[in-house]
Design a protein around this motif. Structure first.
Motif, PDB file in Angstrom:
ATOM      1  N   GLY A   2       0.837  -1.185   0.000  1.00 51.78           N
ATOM      2  CA  GLY A   2       0.000   0.000   0.000  1.00 51.78           C
ATOM      3  C   GLY A   2       0.875   1.240   0.000  1.00 51.78           C
ATOM      4  N   GLU A   3       0.250   2.421  -0.182  1.00 49.98           N
ATOM      5  CA  GLU A   3       1.036   3.653  -0.164  1.00 49.98           C
ATOM      6  C   GLU A   3       1.606   3.965   1.222  1.00 49.98           C
ATOM      7  N   ALA A   4       0.950   3.472   2.277  1.00 47.08           N
ATOM      8  CA  ALA A   4       1.407   3.774   3.631  1.00 47.08           C
ATOM      9  C   ALA A   4       1.444   2.506   4.475  1.00 47.08           C
ATOM     10  N   LEU A   5       2.509   2.363   5.238  1.00 48.26           N
ATOM     11  CA  LEU A   5       2.662   1.250   6.170  1.00 48.26           C
ATOM     12  C   LEU A   5       2.974   1.812   7.548  1.00 48.26           C
ATOM     13  N   TYR A   6       2.221   1.344   8.551  1.00 48.59           N
ATOM     14  CA  TYR A   6       2.465   1.715   9.940  1.00 48.59           C
ATOM     15  C   TYR A   6       2.592   0.414  10.732  1.00 48.59           C
ATOM     16  N   ALA A   7       3.646   0.304  11.534  1.00 50.22           N
ATOM     17  CA  ALA A   7       3.867  -0.944  12.262  1.00 50.22           C
ATOM     18  C   ALA A   7       4.599  -0.686  13.572  1.00 50.22           C
ATOM     19  N   ALA A   8       4.370  -1.575  14.529  1.00 52.73           N
ATOM     20  CA  ALA A   8       5.088  -1.555  15.808  1.00 52.73           C
ATOM     21  C   ALA A   8       5.358  -2.993  16.189  1.00 52.73           C
ATOM     22  N   GLN A   9       6.552  -3.253  16.716  1.00 48.25           N
ATOM     23  CA  GLN A   9       6.897  -4.603  17.136  1.00 48.25           C
ATOM     24  C   GLN A   9       7.823  -4.558  18.350  1.00 48.25           C
ATOM     25  N   ALA A  10       7.821  -5.667  19.078  1.00 50.50           N
ATOM     26  CA  ALA A  10       8.607  -5.752  20.307  1.00 50.50           C
ATOM     27  C   ALA A  10       9.270  -7.112  20.398  1.00 50.50           C
ATOM     28  N   GLU A  11      10.442  -7.148  21.039  1.00 53.29           N
ATOM     29  CA  GLU A  11      11.155  -8.401  21.289  1.00 53.29           C
ATOM     30  C   GLU A  11      11.598  -8.457  22.750  1.00 53.29           C
ATOM     31  N   TYR A  12      11.573  -9.667  23.291  1.00 55.41           N
ATOM     32  CA  TYR A  12      12.223  -9.913  24.580  1.00 55.41           C
ATOM     33  C   TYR A  12      13.366 -10.879  24.316  1.00 55.41           C
ATOM     34  N   ARG A  13      14.600 -10.455  24.628  1.00 49.77           N
ATOM     35  CA  ARG A  13      15.793 -11.246  24.364  1.00 49.77           C
ATOM     36  C   ARG A  13      16.332 -11.775  25.692  1.00 49.77           C
ATOM     37  N   TYR A  14      16.110 -13.062  25.920  1.00 50.90           N
ATOM     38  CA  TYR A  14      16.465 -13.701  27.189  1.00 50.90           C
ATOM     39  C   TYR A  14      17.897 -14.208  27.133  1.00 50.90           C
ATOM     40  N   HIS A  15      18.722 -13.757  28.060  1.00 48.28           N
ATOM     41  CA  HIS A  15      20.145 -14.079  28.096  1.00 48.28           C
ATOM     42  C   HIS A  15      20.363 -15.428  28.779  1.00 48.28           C
ATOM     43  N   LYS A  63      26.996 -16.673  24.692  1.00 50.89           N
ATOM     44  CA  LYS A  63      26.837 -17.268  23.357  1.00 50.89           C
ATOM     45  C   LYS A  63      25.377 -17.389  22.938  1.00 50.89           C
ATOM     46  N   TRP A  64      24.470 -17.714  23.883  1.00 54.41           N
ATOM     47  CA  TRP A  64      23.108 -18.109  23.519  1.00 54.41           C
ATOM     48  C   TRP A  64      22.067 -17.167  24.126  1.00 54.41           C
ATOM     49  N   LYS A  65      21.049 -16.837  23.322  1.00 56.82           N
ATOM     50  CA  LYS A  65      19.889 -16.095  23.782  1.00 56.82           C
ATOM     51  C   LYS A  65      18.623 -16.703  23.181  1.00 56.82           C
ATOM     52  N   LEU A  66      17.531 -16.580  23.901  1.00 56.58           N
ATOM     53  CA  LEU A  66      16.213 -16.931  23.388  1.00 56.58           C
ATOM     54  C   LEU A  66      15.419 -15.644  23.173  1.00 56.58           C
ATOM     55  N   VAL A  67      14.619 -15.612  22.129  1.00 55.13           N
ATOM     56  CA  VAL A  67      13.897 -14.397  21.777  1.00 55.13           C
ATOM     57  C   VAL A  67      12.427 -14.710  21.531  1.00 55.13           C
ATOM     58  N   GLY A  68      11.550 -13.889  22.082  1.00 59.73           N
ATOM     59  CA  GLY A  68      10.134 -13.918  21.751  1.00 59.73           C
ATOM     60  C   GLY A  68       9.737 -12.561  21.204  1.00 59.73           C
ATOM     61  N   PHE A  69       8.880 -12.532  20.183  1.00 65.36           N
ATOM     62  CA  PHE A  69       8.544 -11.255  19.551  1.00 65.36           C
ATOM     63  C   PHE A  69       7.107 -11.254  19.027  1.00 65.36           C
ATOM     64  N   GLY A  70       6.603 -10.063  18.818  1.00 62.39           N
ATOM     65  CA  GLY A  70       5.269  -9.885  18.255  1.00 62.39           C
ATOM     66  C   GLY A  70       5.129  -8.491  17.687  1.00 62.39           C
ATOM     67  N   GLY A  71       4.153  -8.313  16.812  1.00 62.16           N
ATOM     68  CA  GLY A  71       3.977  -6.996  16.212  1.00 62.16           C
ATOM     69  C   GLY A  71       2.622  -6.817  15.567  1.00 62.16           C
ATOM     70  N   LEU A  72       2.283  -5.546  15.335  1.00 61.88           N
ATOM     71  CA  LEU A  72       1.050  -5.148  14.661  1.00 61.88           C
ATOM     72  C   LEU A  72       1.410  -4.220  13.511  1.00 61.88           C
ATOM     73  N   GLY A  73       0.662  -4.305  12.419  1.00 66.87           N
ATOM     74  CA  GLY A  73       0.903  -3.433  11.285  1.00 66.87           C
ATOM     75  C   GLY A  73      -0.377  -3.134  10.535  1.00 66.87           C
ATOM     76  N   ALA A  74      -0.367  -2.039   9.786  1.00 66.87           N
ATOM     77  CA  ALA A  74      -1.532  -1.660   8.981  1.00 66.87           C
ATOM     78  C   ALA A  74      -1.052  -1.055   7.670  1.00 66.87           C
ATOM     79  N   LEU A  75      -1.766  -1.346   6.594  1.00 64.62           N
ATOM     80  CA  LEU A  75      -1.513  -0.751   5.285  1.00 64.62           C
ATOM     81  C   LEU A  75      -2.677   0.161   4.929  1.00 64.62           C
TER      82      LEU A  75
END
Length: 364
Positions: free
Chosen positions: A280-293, A297-309
């Motif tokens: 689309g002509e316009a994209l709006y989005a927000a997302q977040a991550e939690y990076r578990y230490h 060497k190793w991390k686990l990550v959970g993420f989610g987001g919302l977007g609109a066109l």
């Protein structure tokens, strides 16, 4: 979905077993100058593939932060392939930052047809198949103007050629006028950046405003303006865990060809969606991550987001909707001192979308 999980686990063990590097006693102390890792991936647009990612760290002077030369390549089960090189350099005591990029993507897209609510002759079970061949070249220079502010700009050139591989694919390409488009232009950028690290920030913020223009005189097939705003914030919690937040807005001028518009799924906004399907002509989005230490060497990550066109194109092709995705991933530090990680993400979005992503870069 089970195939994605199997590939995810295979990629984790392959990277841990095969990541390699050469130790150095130079300015990048106690780290690997060169690291190579395999790439096992599955995505909505490119099928299942095998390739490589490589990272080379160097310093231009003792006061500059580490610079990075990256490259990657992949070939997939649906005969898609890509090859790209990026150089992210810090110069003159980190008062100049340069990003140079060149890449080629040959993608055989395949996805279920999206039918507008008022379409009587559209079969939602029909596969849309089309080929997209893209070449992109870009250069960006930013200059330190004091108090964490940066100013600069650059230029870009790209070519996109799309061709239908079945009747539905022909209709998809023709309706969006995607058959062949050249673009070239210039952009400005101003940013405020307090991040403690550009590879894997643990604290700080970055907000950037970047207006750009495609210009016929430079080889583009059209004149069009674009504005992108990218805001990020990072917080350290529980000593070594990280909360990462991003908001993005990308708006193009009315009348911009579809190939130059805002695509969901492009630049990791949002993961889980085919970057060749929703625009689309316009994209709006927000997302977040939690990076578990887990360890250095190793991390686990959970993420989610919302977007609109939004925009005329989004309404025309029934993309004027709210989209969301969520997922999980693993990070393995292939160059721990510089915080360079090899990442593996599984993402699931609404409307039956999903994907598996691998690379030597955080999503944001």
């Amino acid at each position: 979905m089970y195939k994605l999980i199997y590939l995810f686990l295979a990629g984790v063990f392959l990277s841990a077993g095969m990541a390699e590097g050469k130790e150095t006693d130079d300015t990048i102390k106690e780290d690997k100058t060169f690291a190579l890792a395999p790439m096992v991936s599955s995505s909505p647009s490119m099928g299942t593939g095998l390739g490589f990612n490589a990272s080379y760290l160097y310093q231009t002077d003792e006061q500059s932060r580490p610079s990075q030369l990256m490259m990657g390549g992949q070939y997939t089960t649906n005969d898609s392939y890509n090859l790209w090189v990026m150089n992210n350099a810090s110069l003159k005591s980190d008062t100049i930052r340069s990003i140079s990029f060149v890449g080629n993507w040959h993608v055989n897209n395949s996805f279920k047809q999206s039918c507008p609510n008022d379409a009587n002759d559209c079969d939602p079970n029909e596969e849309v198949k089309y080929n997209s061949d893209n070449i992109v070249i870009g250069q960006r220079l930013m200059f330190d103007i004091g108090h964490n502010f940066w100013f600069g700009g650059g230029g870009y050139w790209g070519r996109n050629i799309a061709k239908g591989l079945n009747a539905a694919g022909d209709d998809f390409v023709d309706a969006r006028n995607m058959s062949s488009t050249n673009t070239a232009g210039l952009f400005l950028a101003v940013s405020y950046d307090t991040r403690d690290n550009n590879f894997y920030p643990m604290q700080g913020s970055m907000i950037e405003l970047s207006p750009s223009m495609s210009i016929k005189a430079l080889g583009s097939e059209y004149n069009a303006k674009q504005l992108r705003v990218d805001a990020r914030h990072y917080m350290t919690v529980n000593q070594n865990d990280v909360i990462a937040l991003q908001s993005v807005a990308n708006v193009v001028e009315k009348g911009t060809p579809v190939s130059g518009q805002s695509f969901l799924g492009r630049n990791n906004v949002l993961r889980g969606f085919n970057a060749g399907e929703y625009m689309g002509e316009a994209l709006y989005a927000a997302q977040a991550e939690y990076r578990y230490h887990i360890s250095d060497k190793w991390k686990l990550v959970g993420f989610g987001g919302l977007g609109a066109l939004r925009g005329e194109t989004a309404r025309q092709f029934d993309n004027d909707n709210l989209y969301y995705s969520a997922g999980a991933g693993v990070r393995y530090a292939i160059q721990p001192q510089a915080r360079v990680h090899f990442r593996f993400d599984i993402a699931i979005g609404n409307d039956g979308n999903d994907g598996f992503y691998v690379g030597i870069q955080e999503a944001f």
